[in-house]
Design a protein around this motif. Structure first.
Motif, PDB file in Angstrom:
ATOM      1  N   MET A 161       0.824  -1.202   0.000  1.00  0.00           N
ATOM      2  CA  MET A 161       0.000   0.000   0.000  1.00  0.00           C
ATOM      3  C   MET A 161       0.860   1.255   0.000  1.00  0.00           C
ATOM      4  N   PHE A 162       1.907   1.255   0.828  1.00  0.00           N
ATOM      5  CA  PHE A 162       2.644   2.484   1.073  1.00  0.00           C
ATOM      6  C   PHE A 162       3.808   2.724   0.121  1.00  0.00           C
ATOM      7  N   MET A 163       4.435   1.667  -0.429  1.00  0.00           N
ATOM      8  CA  MET A 163       5.581   1.880  -1.311  1.00  0.00           C
ATOM      9  C   MET A 163       5.186   2.624  -2.584  1.00  0.00           C
ATOM     10  N   VAL A 164       3.958   2.445  -3.006  1.00  0.00           N
ATOM     11  CA  VAL A 164       3.491   3.086  -4.236  1.00  0.00           C
ATOM     12  C   VAL A 164       3.176   4.561  -4.009  1.00  0.00           C
ATOM     13  N   LEU A 165       2.830   4.906  -2.751  1.00  0.00           N
ATOM     14  CA  LEU A 165       2.313   6.243  -2.455  1.00  0.00           C
ATOM     15  C   LEU A 165       3.224   7.372  -2.910  1.00  0.00           C
ATOM     16  N   PRO A 166       4.533   7.376  -2.602  1.00  0.00           N
ATOM     17  CA  PRO A 166       5.358   8.532  -2.967  1.00  0.00           C
ATOM     18  C   PRO A 166       5.840   8.550  -4.417  1.00  0.00           C
ATOM     19  N   VAL A 167       5.515   7.525  -5.217  1.00  0.00           N
ATOM     20  CA  VAL A 167       6.103   7.451  -6.568  1.00  0.00           C
ATOM     21  C   VAL A 167       5.077   7.406  -7.696  1.00  0.00           C
ATOM     22  N   LEU A 168       3.838   7.002  -7.396  1.00  0.00           N
ATOM     23  CA  LEU A 168       2.901   6.760  -8.489  1.00  0.00           C
ATOM     24  C   LEU A 168       2.529   8.052  -9.208  1.00  0.00           C
ATOM     25  N   THR A 169       2.477   9.167  -8.471  1.00  0.00           N
ATOM     26  CA  THR A 169       2.100  10.428  -9.106  1.00  0.00           C
ATOM     27  C   THR A 169       3.108  10.852 -10.173  1.00  0.00           C
ATOM     28  N   THR A 170       4.388  10.624  -9.926  1.00  0.00           N
ATOM     29  CA  THR A 170       5.415  11.050 -10.886  1.00  0.00           C
ATOM     30  C   THR A 170       5.688   9.970 -11.927  1.00  0.00           C
ATOM     31  N   TYR A 171       6.061   8.785 -11.511  1.00  0.00           N
ATOM     32  CA  TYR A 171       6.431   7.715 -12.447  1.00  0.00           C
ATOM     33  C   TYR A 171       5.215   7.147 -13.172  1.00  0.00           C
TER      34      TYR A 171
ATOM     35  N   PHE B  37       2.656  -5.163  19.230  1.00  0.00           N
ATOM     36  CA  PHE B  37       3.726  -5.434  18.264  1.00  0.00           C
ATOM     37  C   PHE B  37       3.226  -5.209  16.837  1.00  0.00           C
ATOM     38  N   ILE B  38       1.995  -5.648  16.547  1.00  0.00           N
ATOM     39  CA  ILE B  38       1.425  -5.437  15.219  1.00  0.00           C
ATOM     40  C   ILE B  38       1.298  -3.944  14.946  1.00  0.00           C
ATOM     41  N   GLY B  39       0.830  -3.191  15.939  1.00  0.00           N
ATOM     42  CA  GLY B  39       0.689  -1.753  15.758  1.00  0.00           C
ATOM     43  C   GLY B  39       2.015  -1.062  15.503  1.00  0.00           C
ATOM     44  N   ILE B  40       3.045  -1.450  16.246  1.00  0.00           N
ATOM     45  CA  ILE B  40       4.371  -0.860  16.053  1.00  0.00           C
ATOM     46  C   ILE B  40       4.908  -1.206  14.662  1.00  0.00           C
ATOM     47  N   SER B  41       4.685  -2.452  14.233  1.00  0.00           N
ATOM     48  CA  SER B  41       5.168  -2.871  12.914  1.00  0.00           C
ATOM     49  C   SER B  41       4.518  -2.055  11.803  1.00  0.00           C
ATOM     50  N   PHE B  42       3.265  -1.625  12.032  1.00  0.00           N
ATOM     51  CA  PHE B  42       2.574  -0.797  11.044  1.00  0.00           C
ATOM     52  C   PHE B  42       3.322   0.516  10.844  1.00  0.00           C
ATOM     53  N   GLY B  43       3.701   1.173  11.950  1.00  0.00           N
ATOM     54  CA  GLY B  43       4.408   2.439  11.846  1.00  0.00           C
ATOM     55  C   GLY B  43       5.767   2.298  11.199  1.00  0.00           C
ATOM     56  N   ILE B  44       6.499   1.243  11.568  1.00  0.00           N
ATOM     57  CA  ILE B  44       7.820   1.020  10.979  1.00  0.00           C
ATOM     58  C   ILE B  44       7.703   0.720   9.495  1.00  0.00           C
ATOM     59  N   THR B  45       6.694  -0.060   9.131  1.00  0.00           N
ATOM     60  CA  THR B  45       6.478  -0.385   7.717  1.00  0.00           C
ATOM     61  C   THR B  45       6.225   0.868   6.896  1.00  0.00           C
ATOM     62  N   PHE B  46       5.418   1.773   7.444  1.00  0.00           N
ATOM     63  CA  PHE B  46       5.129   3.031   6.732  1.00  0.00           C
ATOM     64  C   PHE B  46       6.415   3.796   6.458  1.00  0.00           C
ATOM     65  N   ALA B  47       7.273   3.909   7.471  1.00  0.00           N
ATOM     66  CA  ALA B  47       8.524   4.647   7.310  1.00  0.00           C
ATOM     67  C   ALA B  47       9.431   3.998   6.268  1.00  0.00           C
ATOM     68  N   ILE B  48       9.559   2.673   6.341  1.00  0.00           N
ATOM     69  CA  ILE B  48      10.409   1.953   5.388  1.00  0.00           C
ATOM     70  C   ILE B  48       9.887   2.115   3.968  1.00  0.00           C
ATOM     71  N   ALA B  49       8.570   2.013   3.811  1.00  0.00           N
ATOM     72  CA  ALA B  49       7.976   2.095   2.481  1.00  0.00           C
ATOM     73  C   ALA B  49       8.194   3.466   1.854  1.00  0.00           C
ATOM     74  N   MET B  50       8.066   4.523   2.650  1.00  0.00           N
ATOM     75  CA  MET B  50       8.228   5.873   2.115  1.00  0.00           C
ATOM     76  C   MET B  50       9.650   6.118   1.616  1.00  0.00           C
ATOM     77  N   VAL B  51      10.619   5.402   2.192  1.00  0.00           N
ATOM     78  CA  VAL B  51      12.014   5.548   1.766  1.00  0.00           C
ATOM     79  C   VAL B  51      12.333   4.603   0.617  1.00  0.00           C
ATOM     80  N   LEU B  52      11.926   3.333   0.730  1.00  0.00           N
ATOM     81  CA  LEU B  52      12.278   2.335  -0.280  1.00  0.00           C
ATOM     82  C   LEU B  52      11.555   2.552  -1.606  1.00  0.00           C
TER      83      LEU B  52
END
Length: 454
Positions: A28-38, A139-154
């Motif tokens: 869901m999140f990896m596409v967010l910062p790139v789909l508008t441009t690419y 733990f699931i909730g924390i993983s959600f936040g970390i996943t968001f951060a990783i996705a926005m960078v990767l």
């Protein structure tokens, strides 16, 4: 033996399901910062259709999440999780293989249709004991936040190096890894636990929807994700116009997310420990309003855009932490699972509206109009949030009852009379007591001792 220490099975379940959930959310999140441009290079692409491609994921999630959660009670948790991940992989492959924006829209819709969040939480409930379930859910909730951060960078790094199609292939690969983990790592549940703290209960949705306090929180998560999706439809193009190339965007997201993660911790502690949740919540909405105003007025000024993004991430990360806590506090005893299900549905409706509306506004007007709309929405949210009452500072417990306890006629009155207990809901057919407590006054051990003495 420490009864509160997680067993090897509980640890496997927590780490395994947390990983599965995170791998899927990357899609869901990896596409967010790139789909508008690419994505504009795709055949037939327009700003409005790019927004639809972003938002349709959330709409599919909103439609299928509750039905799939209820269906997992009948077909089994792991089969439904594997089936949902297979649908997600299929959607990713379609998006990776197409050269048309409509193919990406179809792929994103299929990705969202594999709605497994409720089934993941239900399986986690089956595999963990009552005293350890809160830790597993956290733990699931924390993983959600970390996943968001990783996705926005990767997301920007991978897309610049390999292209948008390669990003979707990688997402498919990650989801396939989730299938393998589900089959080989996550333990099988010997039986289903009907737990109203983590699962949606038929017939209880209407009662939860009638709760005005919960409705305000659902409106909050709806607004938060409308702001997130619409803002990130417009932001990549604004950075590009400010002279900052798309392959460098990840640097802004990395720095601002790291600062945001560290910056929100004191406010979370203040809200929970000092019991100033409303003050922090309203302040957080106000900060989102300021962030949208800054982005609205930034134009092509790079550092002003960075400041707006930094303010936004500070508020967003803080809100993602305290909103679920507020839902847990405000939900009636025995209805937390249903309340969280409707909360998540509202979140994905926000994803759908934010992506679609942001894309339409960007295509029909400009990025400033997108941020202006976000400013107006944040202002409305601030007015609504100012009418909130201070939440009850309580925790939810489910206590399993044996036959002797079930036959005790005064059990509910005895529990209600215990200091620190605010409400009790006994469901005899489930052999369970759902209790809301002030954890500074009483705890599970004391209540279980009280029941045993009865």
């Amino acid at each position: 033996m420490n009864d509160n220490k997680m067993t090897p099975v509980e640890l496997r379940a927590t780490w395994g399901l947390g990983t599965v959930f995170s791998l899927r959310m990357l899609g869901m999140f990896m596409v967010l910062p790139v789909l508008t441009t690419y994505g504009m290079a795709l055949q037939g692409a327009s700003e409005a259709l790019i927004g639809l491609a972003i938002g349709i994921y959330g709409m599919a999630q909103a439609v299928f999440q509750i039905p799939f959660g209820l269906l997992s009670d009948r077909v089994g948790r792991k089969p439904l999780i594997v089936g949902g991940l297979l649908v997600f992989v299929l959607g990713s492959v379609i998006a990776a293989s197409t050269t048309s924006i409509w193919g990406v829209i179809l792929g994103r819709a299929l990705q969202g249709s594999g709605a497994i969040a409720a089934a993941v939480m239900a399986l986690l409930s089956d595999l963990t004991r009552e005293q350890n379930r809160t830790k597993a859910m956290a733990f699931i909730g924390i993983s959600f936040g970390i996943t968001f951060a990783i996705a926005m960078v990767l997301g920007p790094i991978i897309t610049h190096a390999l292209g948008l199609h390669a990003l979707f292939w990688m997402i498919a690969l990650l989801a396939s890894g989730g299938i393998i983990i589900t089959l080989l790592v996550v333990p099988a549940a010997p039986h289903h636990v009907l737990n109203r703290e983590s699962g949606i209960v038929k017939g209880s949705i209407r009662q939860v929807l009638a709760n005005t306090r919960l409705l305000k929180l659902n409106f909050g998560i709806l607004c938060l994700h409308i702001l997130l999706m619409s803002s990130f439809v417009a932001l990549p193009g604004q950075f590009e116009q400010a002279g900052f190339p798309p392959n460098q965007h990840w640097k802004v997201y990395l720095v601002t997310m790291l600062i945001a993660f560290g910056g929100v911790v004191p406010f979370i502690i203040y809200a929970e420990v000092k019991r100033r949740m409303k003050r922090v919540f309203v302040g957080c909405v106000g900060l989102l309003l300021v962030a949208e105003i800054v982005l609205w007025g930034a134009g092509n000024h790079f550092w002003t855009l960075v400041c707006g993004v930094q303010l936004f991430f500070l508020a967003f990360n803080l809100m993602e932490a305290i909103l679920p806590s507020l839902v847990s506090k405000e939900s009636p005893a025995g209805y937390k699972g249903t309340a969280m299900g409707l909360y998540s549905t509202s979140q994905f409706i926000g994803v759908a509206i934010g992506g679609s509306l942001g894309g339409w506004l960007l295509g029909s007007f400009d990025a400033q109009t997108v941020f202006l709309a976000g400013t107006l929405l944040a202002a409305i949210w601030l007015l609504v949030s100012s009418t909130m009452q201070e939440p009850p500072y309580v925790s939810s417990l489910r206590i399993v009852l044996d036959e002797a306890a079930l036959n005790e006629p005064d059990l509910e009155q005895r529990l209600k009379a215990q200091a620190g207990v605010t409400s009790v809901f006994i469901v005899r057919e489930e052999k369970s007591a759902y209790v809301k407590i002030d954890s500074k006054v009483t705890n599970r051990v004391e209540l279980e001792a009280l029941i045993a003495s009865a």
